[in-house]
Motif scaffolding. Structure first.
Motif, mmCIF file in Angstrom:
data_model
loop_
_atom_site.group_PDB
_atom_site.id
_atom_site.type_symbol
_atom_site.label_atom_id
_atom_site.label_comp_id
_atom_site.label_asym_id
_atom_site.label_seq_id
_atom_site.Cartn_x
_atom_site.Cartn_y
_atom_site.Cartn_z
ATOM 1 N N SER A 258 -6.781 -1.011 -6.021
ATOM 2 C CA SER A 258 -7.728 0.017 -5.585
ATOM 3 C C SER A 258 -7.980 1.069 -6.661
ATOM 4 O O SER A 258 -8.686 2.048 -6.421
ATOM 5 N N THR B 65 0.854 -1.184 0.000
ATOM 6 C CA THR B 65 0.000 0.000 0.000
ATOM 7 C C THR B 65 0.889 1.233 0.000
ATOM 8 O O THR B 65 1.770 1.376 0.850
ATOM 9 N N GLN C 101 -3.090 3.624 -1.901
ATOM 10 C CA GLN C 101 -3.403 2.786 -3.061
ATOM 11 C C GLN C 101 -2.810 1.392 -2.855
ATOM 12 O O GLN C 101 -1.649 1.254 -2.472
ATOM 13 N N ASP C 102 -3.623 0.370 -3.110
ATOM 14 C CA ASP C 102 -3.201 -1.016 -2.899
ATOM 15 C C ASP C 102 -2.736 -1.657 -4.201
ATOM 16 O O ASP C 102 -3.422 -1.563 -5.228
#
Length: 93
Positions: free
Chosen positions: A51, A27, A31-32
């Motif tokens: 994401s 992450t 945002q992953d």
């Protein structure tokens, strides 16, 4: 993966001589990304943006087959995100 790796060692999945194994979740700035290490060619990684607004991602491969550190992966993700057009969710043209 269990326990912390020894200083200077790489987690098993990062070793370039191993078959592709389970991905890790990274992450960055909220945002992953799912990161896969490929065995062939060594030092090649696939980054899936989990994401993001679309099924999207990128791949990286070092010319020397070296293993990427987590810090290098985070930098690569930030550089990718900096190139995204907020209006489209894709790389800016």
């Amino acid at each position: 993966m269990s326990g912390a790796p020894e200083p200077g060692s790489q987690p098993e999945w990062l070793r370039p001589d191993q078959e592709q194994s389970d991905p890790i979740l990274v992450t960055v700035d909220g945002q992953d990304f799912r990161v896969w290490a490929r065995a062939d060619p060594p030092g090649t990684y696939d980054f899936d943006w989990l994401s993001g607004p679309h099924e999207y991602g990128f791949g990286l491969s070092g010319s020397d087959g070296s293993v990427m550190s987590l810090a290098e992966m985070e930098t690569a993700i930030r550089e990718f995100l900096a190139e995204i057009d907020p209006a489209t969710g894709y790389l800016a043209e």
